[in-house]
Design a protein around this motif. Structure first.
Motif, PDB file in Angstrom:
ATOM      1  N   ARG A  65       0.829  -1.196   0.000  1.00 28.81           N
ATOM      2  CA  ARG A  65       0.000   0.000   0.000  1.00 28.81           C
ATOM      3  C   ARG A  65       0.864   1.246   0.000  1.00 28.81           C
ATOM      4  O   ARG A  65       1.863   1.320   0.722  1.00 28.81           O
ATOM      5  N   ASN A  66       0.515   2.235  -0.816  1.00 25.31           N
ATOM      6  CA  ASN A  66       1.225   3.514  -0.888  1.00 25.31           C
ATOM      7  C   ASN A  66       0.744   4.401   0.254  1.00 25.31           C
ATOM      8  O   ASN A  66      -0.237   5.125   0.124  1.00 25.31           O
ATOM      9  N   GLU A  67       1.458   4.295   1.386  1.00 22.01           N
ATOM     10  CA  GLU A  67       1.012   5.026   2.577  1.00 22.01           C
ATOM     11  C   GLU A  67       1.089   6.531   2.385  1.00 22.01           C
ATOM     12  O   GLU A  67       0.251   7.275   2.897  1.00 22.01           O
ATOM     13  N   ALA A  68       2.099   7.001   1.640  1.00 22.97           N
ATOM     14  CA  ALA A  68       2.233   8.453   1.453  1.00 22.97           C
ATOM     15  C   ALA A  68       1.031   9.010   0.701  1.00 22.97           C
ATOM     16  O   ALA A  68       0.444  10.025   1.090  1.00 22.97           O
ATOM     17  N   ALA A  69       0.671   8.335  -0.405  1.00 23.82           N
ATOM     18  CA  ALA A  69      -0.480   8.802  -1.175  1.00 23.82           C
ATOM     19  C   ALA A  69      -1.758   8.690  -0.357  1.00 23.82           C
ATOM     20  O   ALA A  69      -2.631   9.559  -0.402  1.00 23.82           O
ATOM     21  N   ARG A  70      -1.880   7.599   0.396  1.00 25.50           N
ATOM     22  CA  ARG A  70      -3.084   7.408   1.214  1.00 25.50           C
ATOM     23  C   ARG A  70      -3.213   8.511   2.263  1.00 25.50           C
ATOM     24  O   ARG A  70      -4.293   9.056   2.487  1.00 25.50           O
ATOM     25  N   ASN A  71      -2.104   8.830   2.905  1.00 28.87           N
ATOM     26  CA  ASN A  71      -2.153   9.883   3.924  1.00 28.87           C
ATOM     27  C   ASN A  71      -2.526  11.229   3.321  1.00 28.87           C
ATOM     28  O   ASN A  71      -3.251  12.020   3.920  1.00 28.87           O
ATOM     29  N   LEU A  72      -1.999  11.505   2.110  1.00 28.00           N
ATOM     30  CA  LEU A  72      -2.351  12.763   1.451  1.00 28.00           C
ATOM     31  C   LEU A  72      -3.839  12.820   1.141  1.00 28.00           C
ATOM     32  O   LEU A  72      -4.491  13.847   1.316  1.00 28.00           O
ATOM     33  N   ARG A  73      -4.393  11.708   0.668  1.00 29.17           N
ATOM     34  CA  ARG A  73      -5.823  11.678   0.357  1.00 29.17           C
ATOM     35  C   ARG A  73      -6.661  11.903   1.605  1.00 29.17           C
ATOM     36  O   ARG A  73      -7.709  12.546   1.570  1.00 29.17           O
ATOM     37  N   LEU A  74      -6.204  11.334   2.724  1.00 28.39           N
ATOM     38  CA  LEU A  74      -6.967  11.434   3.962  1.00 28.39           C
ATOM     39  C   LEU A  74      -6.650  12.695   4.750  1.00 28.39           C
ATOM     40  O   LEU A  74      -7.208  12.923   5.821  1.00 28.39           O
ATOM     41  N   GLY A  75      -5.721  13.508   4.236  1.00 30.39           N
ATOM     42  CA  GLY A  75      -5.360  14.730   4.940  1.00 30.39           C
ATOM     43  C   GLY A  75      -4.497  14.482   6.161  1.00 30.39           C
ATOM     44  O   GLY A  75      -4.436  15.307   7.071  1.00 30.39           O
ATOM     45  N   ARG A  76      -3.840  13.320   6.200  1.00 31.98           N
ATOM     46  CA  ARG A  76      -3.005  12.979   7.349  1.00 31.98           C
ATOM     47  C   ARG A  76      -1.540  13.330   7.074  1.00 31.98           C
ATOM     48  O   ARG A  76      -1.147  13.573   5.951  1.00 31.98           O
ATOM     49  N   THR A  77      -0.737  13.303   8.144  1.00 35.59           N
ATOM     50  CA  THR A  77       0.701  13.480   7.977  1.00 35.59           C
ATOM     51  C   THR A  77       1.334  12.150   7.611  1.00 35.59           C
ATOM     52  O   THR A  77       0.661  11.134   7.489  1.00 35.59           O
ATOM     53  N   SER A  78       2.654  12.156   7.473  1.00 38.16           N
ATOM     54  CA  SER A  78       3.347  11.021   6.868  1.00 38.16           C
ATOM     55  C   SER A  78       3.772   9.932   7.839  1.00 38.16           C
ATOM     56  O   SER A  78       4.176   8.849   7.417  1.00 38.16           O
ATOM     57  N   GLY A  79       3.743  10.207   9.134  1.00 33.32           N
ATOM     58  CA  GLY A  79       4.298   9.261  10.090  1.00 33.32           C
ATOM     59  C   GLY A  79       5.805   9.362  10.185  1.00 33.32           C
ATOM     60  O   GLY A  79       6.469   8.489  10.758  1.00 33.32           O
ATOM     61  N   LEU A  80       6.360  10.441   9.646  1.00 38.19           N
ATOM     62  CA  LEU A  80       7.805  10.669   9.655  1.00 38.19           C
ATOM     63  C   LEU A  80       8.138  11.917  10.453  1.00 38.19           C
ATOM     64  O   LEU A  80       7.364  12.872  10.490  1.00 38.19           O
ATOM     65  N   VAL A  81       9.308  11.914  11.087  1.00 37.67           N
ATOM     66  CA  VAL A  81       9.859  13.135  11.666  1.00 37.67           C
ATOM     67  C   VAL A  81      11.241  13.346  11.069  1.00 37.67           C
ATOM     68  O   VAL A  81      11.966  12.376  10.797  1.00 37.67           O
ATOM     69  N   GLY A  82      11.591  14.584  10.817  1.00 40.18           N
ATOM     70  CA  GLY A  82      12.876  14.896  10.208  1.00 40.18           C
ATOM     71  C   GLY A  82      13.904  15.325  11.243  1.00 40.18           C
ATOM     72  O   GLY A  82      13.558  15.922  12.271  1.00 40.18           O
ATOM     73  N   LEU A  83      15.154  15.006  10.977  1.00 36.74           N
ATOM     74  CA  LEU A  83      16.281  15.499  11.764  1.00 36.74           C
ATOM     75  C   LEU A  83      17.287  16.081  10.782  1.00 36.74           C
ATOM     76  O   LEU A  83      17.808  15.365   9.918  1.00 36.74           O
ATOM     77  N   VAL A  84      17.550  17.367  10.887  1.00 34.11           N
ATOM     78  CA  VAL A  84      18.470  18.064   9.987  1.00 34.11           C
ATOM     79  C   VAL A  84      19.675  18.502  10.801  1.00 34.11           C
ATOM     80  O   VAL A  84      19.544  19.283  11.752  1.00 34.11           O
ATOM     81  N   VAL A  85      20.861  17.985  10.460  1.00 35.84           N
ATOM     82  CA  VAL A  85      22.079  18.278  11.202  1.00 35.84           C
ATOM     83  C   VAL A  85      23.112  18.930  10.290  1.00 35.84           C
ATOM     84  O   VAL A  85      22.963  18.932   9.062  1.00 35.84           O
ATOM     85  N   THR A  86      24.166  19.449  10.885  1.00 35.57           N
ATOM     86  CA  THR A  86      25.158  20.187  10.108  1.00 35.57           C
ATOM     87  C   THR A  86      26.333  19.347   9.623  1.00 35.57           C
ATOM     88  O   THR A  86      26.994  19.710   8.652  1.00 35.57           O
ATOM     89  N   ASN A  87      26.622  18.209  10.306  1.00 37.38           N
ATOM     90  CA  ASN A  87      27.799  17.437   9.904  1.00 37.38           C
ATOM     91  C   ASN A  87      27.684  16.008  10.421  1.00 37.38           C
ATOM     92  O   ASN A  87      28.050  15.712  11.550  1.00 37.38           O
ATOM     93  N   LEU A  88      27.214  15.103   9.576  1.00 36.20           N
ATOM     94  CA  LEU A  88      27.049  13.716   9.995  1.00 36.20           C
ATOM     95  C   LEU A  88      28.377  13.026  10.274  1.00 36.20           C
ATOM     96  O   LEU A  88      28.401  11.972  10.910  1.00 36.20           O
ATOM     97  N   ALA A  89      29.497  13.587   9.807  1.00 30.32           N
ATOM     98  CA  ALA A  89      30.800  12.991  10.086  1.00 30.32           C
ATOM     99  C   ALA A  89      31.204  13.175  11.543  1.00 30.32           C
ATOM    100  O   ALA A  89      32.074  12.463  12.044  1.00 30.32           O
ATOM    101  N   ASN A  90      30.558  14.106  12.232  1.00 31.11           N
ATOM    102  CA  ASN A  90      30.846  14.348  13.641  1.00 31.11           C
ATOM    103  C   ASN A  90      30.064  13.346  14.482  1.00 31.11           C
ATOM    104  O   ASN A  90      28.838  13.274  14.389  1.00 31.11           O
ATOM    105  N   PRO A  91      30.746  12.547  15.321  1.00 32.81           N
ATOM    106  CA  PRO A  91      30.045  11.530  16.120  1.00 32.81           C
ATOM    107  C   PRO A  91      28.939  12.106  16.998  1.00 32.81           C
ATOM    108  O   PRO A  91      27.980  11.395  17.323  1.00 32.81           O
ATOM    109  N   PHE A  92      29.031  13.378  17.374  1.00 36.73           N
ATOM    110  CA  PHE A  92      27.977  13.989  18.185  1.00 36.73           C
ATOM    111  C   PHE A  92      26.622  13.864  17.504  1.00 36.73           C
ATOM    112  O   PHE A  92      25.605  13.537  18.128  1.00 36.73           O
ATOM    113  N   TYR A  93      26.582  14.090  16.194  1.00 39.95           N
ATOM    114  CA  TYR A  93      25.306  14.088  15.485  1.00 39.95           C
ATOM    115  C   TYR A  93      24.764  12.680  15.270  1.00 39.95           C
ATOM    116  O   TYR A  93      23.543  12.480  15.240  1.00 39.95           O
ATOM    117  N   SER A  94      25.643  11.702  15.121  1.00 37.07           N
ATOM    118  CA  SER A  94      25.144  10.333  15.005  1.00 37.07           C
ATOM    119  C   SER A  94      24.545   9.871  16.324  1.00 37.07           C
ATOM    120  O   SER A  94      23.515   9.177  16.343  1.00 37.07           O
TER     121      SER A  94
END
Length: 347
Positions: A65-94
């Motif tokens: 089932r295409n959950e993303a399309a289904r959620n859009l049709r139902l007006g729901r969110t994606s079930g995802l949360v984003g994490l945006v960091v500045t440098n994944l090479a730094n162990p702090f961010y991992s």
């Protein structure tokens, strides 16, 4: 007359099978698309025999089932949360990501991580993309000094929590490390060990962490009645290579310091390379603990803290905002501070 036979090796390749649809499953099972939908929703009105036929068709066709399309049709969110960091090479961010993922998983959500390489324009693009995909919320380690692009005028009602750096130009929850207190305590430890000449290797002063850790370095000197020399400070290094170059420059002067304080683990490692090259025996102190710090052949003092907890607290704040829902009174922005401890590794 029959057409000539074309050898199999010369025949055009058949197109790959299309992704199976709900209607394909219905046709295979000999039921309506509505019945397939009811089975997938675990609707009790469907007979056991029909349910078995539909689920067999789902398995045979490899239907998903295409959950993303289904959620859009139902007006729901994606079930995802984003994490945006500045440098994944730094162990702090991992470690931060692991902490955030733990809390997201407890709430039935999935974490998506993006890296900005300290570019504010990349950060804006990543956040805009997450919002367009109806992410439930976003945790951001901001790259720039102004964060108005994370405000409701830009991203609407999507909740945002900042980590590592406080908000500027917007009201938002944030989770910080005790940058000032940790830097002051580590510098004070060097002074207590008898060092009265201590150099500084740090991030650019425009970064909140770099400014706060420099302030802590200065505070420890003032409390001891000392004044650090400007000639011993380098406030531009951002990685191991530039830190090594800066440390070599400081330590090759006419009157070099007997110790160096560094504002993160990459800068500490760069300084260590310089100390080894010069065989100077210079003592080191640095923010962020790192593996095998206790195996170095110079004394090292590190500022330790739980980076996973930074991620966990940021995710908890985000889950709380998500639970409030769009349009709910947000309440005042909250600021959490993760404490630090000083660990000394003698030779």
């Amino acid at each position: 007359m029959s057409p000539p036979t074309v050898p199999a090796s010369d025949r055009p390749a058949r197109p790959a099978a299309a992704t199976p649809t709900l209607r394909d499953v219905a046709a295979r099972a000999g039921v309506s698309a509505m019945t397939v939908s009811r089975v997938l929703k675990d609707d009790g009105r469907v007979s056991e025999a029909t349910r078995d036929r539909v689920l067999a068709a789902v398995r045979e066709l490899g239907y998903r089932r295409n959950e993303a399309a289904r959620n859009l049709r139902l007006g729901r969110t994606s079930g995802l949360v984003g994490l945006v960091v500045t440098n994944l090479a730094n162990p702090f961010y991992s470690r931060l990501a692991l902490g955030a993922e733990q809390v997201a998983d407890e709430h039935g959500l999935r974490l998506v991580v993006g890296n900005t390489a300290e570019r504010a324009d990349r950060e804006r693009d990543l956040v805009d993309d997450l919002v367009s995909r109806r992410a439930d919320g976003v945790i951001v380690v901001p790259a720039g000094a102004i964060h108005t692009h994370l405000g409701p005028d830009r991203i609407g009602t999507t909740p945002v929590v900042l980590a590592g750096r406080p908000p500027s130009g917007i009201d938002a929850d944030c989770v910080l490390v005790d940058d000032f207190g940790g830097a002051r305590a580590a510098t004070a430890r060097l002074i207590a060990d008898g060092h009265t000449s201590i150099g500084f290797l740090g991030n650019p002063p425009t970064l909140f962490t770099g400014a706060e850790r420099y302030r802590g370095y200065w505070a420890a000197h003032e409390e001891a009645g000392l004044t650090p020399r400007d000639a011993w400070a380098r406030r531009g290094p951002q990685d191991i290579a530039t830190a090594e170059s800066a440390a070599l420059d400081v330590l090759s002067g006419d009157d070099p310091p007997s110790a160096l304080f560094c504002t993160n683990n990459r800068l500490t490692l760069g300084a260590y390379r310089a100390v080894r090259r010069m065989a100077s025996g210079t003592a080191l102190a640095g923010f962020d603990d790192f593996e095998m710090a206790d195996l170095l052949d110079v004394p090292v003092t590190v500022v330790s803290y739980d980076a996973d907890e930074v991620g966990r607290q940021a995710a908890r704040l985000l889950m709380d905002r998500i639970a409030q829902g769009a349009g709910a009174p947000g309440g005042p922005a909250r600021r959490m501070v993760v404490p630090t401890t000083v660990v000394h590794h003698p030779v």
